[in-house]
Enzyme design. Structure first.
Site, PDB file in Angstrom:
ATOM      1  CG  HIS A   1      15.470 -44.741 -56.203  1.00  0.00           C
ATOM      2  ND1 HIS A   1      16.222 -45.091 -57.309  1.00  0.00           N
ATOM      3  CD2 HIS A   1      15.110 -43.442 -56.385  1.00  0.00           C
ATOM      4  CE1 HIS A   1      16.298 -44.053 -58.130  1.00  0.00           C
ATOM      5  NE2 HIS A   1      15.647 -43.041 -57.584  1.00  0.00           N
TER       6      HIS A   1
ATOM      7  CE  LYS B   1      14.999 -38.026 -69.159  1.00  0.00           C
ATOM      8  NZ  LYS B   1      14.678 -37.760 -67.772  1.00  0.00           N
TER       9      LYS B   1
ATOM     10  NE  ARG C   1      19.322 -37.104 -54.893  1.00  0.00           N
ATOM     11  CZ  ARG C   1      19.425 -37.348 -56.180  1.00  0.00           C
ATOM     12  NH1 ARG C   1      19.987 -38.454 -56.589  1.00  0.00           N
ATOM     13  NH2 ARG C   1      19.000 -36.485 -57.072  1.00  0.00           N
TER      14      ARG C   1
ATOM     15  CB  SER D   1      19.207 -43.068 -61.734  1.00  0.00           C
ATOM     16  OG  SER D   1      18.338 -43.594 -60.784  1.00  0.00           O
TER      17      SER D   1
HETATM   18  O1  PNS Z   1      13.055 -39.535 -61.010  1.00  0.00           O
HETATM   19  P1  PNS Z   1      12.633 -38.290 -61.722  1.00  0.00           P
HETATM   20  O2  PNS Z   1      13.010 -38.364 -63.183  1.00  0.00           O
HETATM   21  O3  PNS Z   1      13.120 -37.047 -61.046  1.00  0.00           O
HETATM   22  O4  PNS Z   1      11.009 -38.281 -61.645  1.00  0.00           O
HETATM   23  C1  PNS Z   1      10.284 -37.227 -62.216  1.00  0.00           C
HETATM   24  C2  PNS Z   1       8.780 -37.588 -62.314  1.00  0.00           C
HETATM   25  C3  PNS Z   1       8.573 -38.895 -63.042  1.00  0.00           C
HETATM   26  C4  PNS Z   1       8.199 -37.700 -60.928  1.00  0.00           C
HETATM   27  C5  PNS Z   1       8.110 -36.410 -63.070  1.00  0.00           C
HETATM   28  O5  PNS Z   1       8.815 -36.155 -64.246  1.00  0.00           O
HETATM   29  C6  PNS Z   1       6.656 -36.680 -63.413  1.00  0.00           C
HETATM   30  O6  PNS Z   1       5.823 -36.700 -62.539  1.00  0.00           O
HETATM   31  N1  PNS Z   1       6.378 -36.880 -64.702  1.00  0.00           N
HETATM   32  C7  PNS Z   1       5.054 -37.144 -65.194  1.00  0.00           C
HETATM   33  C8  PNS Z   1       4.519 -35.961 -65.995  1.00  0.00           C
HETATM   34  C9  PNS Z   1       3.959 -34.901 -65.075  1.00  0.00           C
HETATM   35  O7  PNS Z   1       3.040 -35.121 -64.332  1.00  0.00           O
HETATM   36  N2  PNS Z   1       4.557 -33.690 -65.173  1.00  0.00           N
HETATM   37  C10 PNS Z   1       4.118 -32.558 -64.379  1.00  0.00           C
HETATM   38  C11 PNS Z   1       4.695 -32.623 -62.993  1.00  0.00           C
HETATM   39  S1  PNS Z   1       5.416 -31.106 -62.663  1.00  0.00           S
END
Ligand code: PNS
Length: 161
Positions: free
Chosen positions: A19, A43, A92, A130
């Site tokens: 990150h 979650k 990645r 993570s």
């Molecule tokens: O590190 P991650 O868990 O892969 O990040 C995922 C994240 C936080 C970017 C994604 O889950 C997100 O944007 N969540 C907020 C809810 C949202 O907007 N969902 C629709 C996007 S498809």
């Protein structure tokens, strides 16, 4: 001209060197980089969003132009509040692609002006995630080369017997 603002969104539970590498690749490309930490009531996370924000804030202290904010709800709504149009995501491996592609298109469907930009981390960090950092730390493995020392210390405290 308005400032170019990038939002690097994720769970960051915890933030790792992959990150940080993406943040550092992002900095020369944008005027401001906002690290957006998802606060997800539904979650369970290892670190609370407050802990994650505090940890990331510490790591951003010597990175001018960067700040960390937590958000809940839709990312595109957060982007609107931040007046940002660019989402940054790290890519990645091919295995990341399907989920990222779907998410980028869903975000575009919700907010057509928002673009997702994918950055590739340093090759030797492509295996770091993570979830694996959490797993290794949980069983007492060494994560010192994968995360910042402050994060390693937080993991040790968390998993201390
Ligand atoms: O590190 P991650 O868990 O892969 O990040 C995922 C994240 C936080 C970017 C994604 O889950 C997100 O944007 N969540 C907020 C809810 C949202 O907007 N969902 C629709 C996007 S498809």
């Amino acid at each position: 001209m308005s400032a170019r603002v990038a939002v690097y969104a994720g769970s960051f539970d915890p933030i790792h060197n992959g990150h940080l590498d993406i943040i550092d690749r992002c900095r020369p490309l944008f005027d401001k980089v906002i690290v957006a930490v998802l606060h997800n009531e539904a979650k369970s996370a290892l670190f609370s969003s407050e802990e994650r924000v505090a940890m990331i804030g510490e790591l951003l202290a010597d990175r001018p132009g960067c700040r960390v904010v937590s958000f809940s709800g839709l990312l595109v709504d957060f982007m609107a509040r931040m007046r940002a149009r660019t989402v940054i995501r790290g890519l990645r491996a091919v295995s990341d692609f399907e989920y990222e592609f779907q998410m980028a298109l869903m975000n575009r469907n919700l907010a057509p002006k928002i673009e997702t930009v994918f950055l590739v981390p340093a090759f030797d960090l492509t295996f770091v995630s993570s979830s694996l950092v959490r797993e290794v730390a949980r069983y007492g493995g060494e994560v010192g080369e994968l995360v910042h020392p402050a994060v390693a210390a937080a993991l040790r405290r968390h998993y201390a017997p």
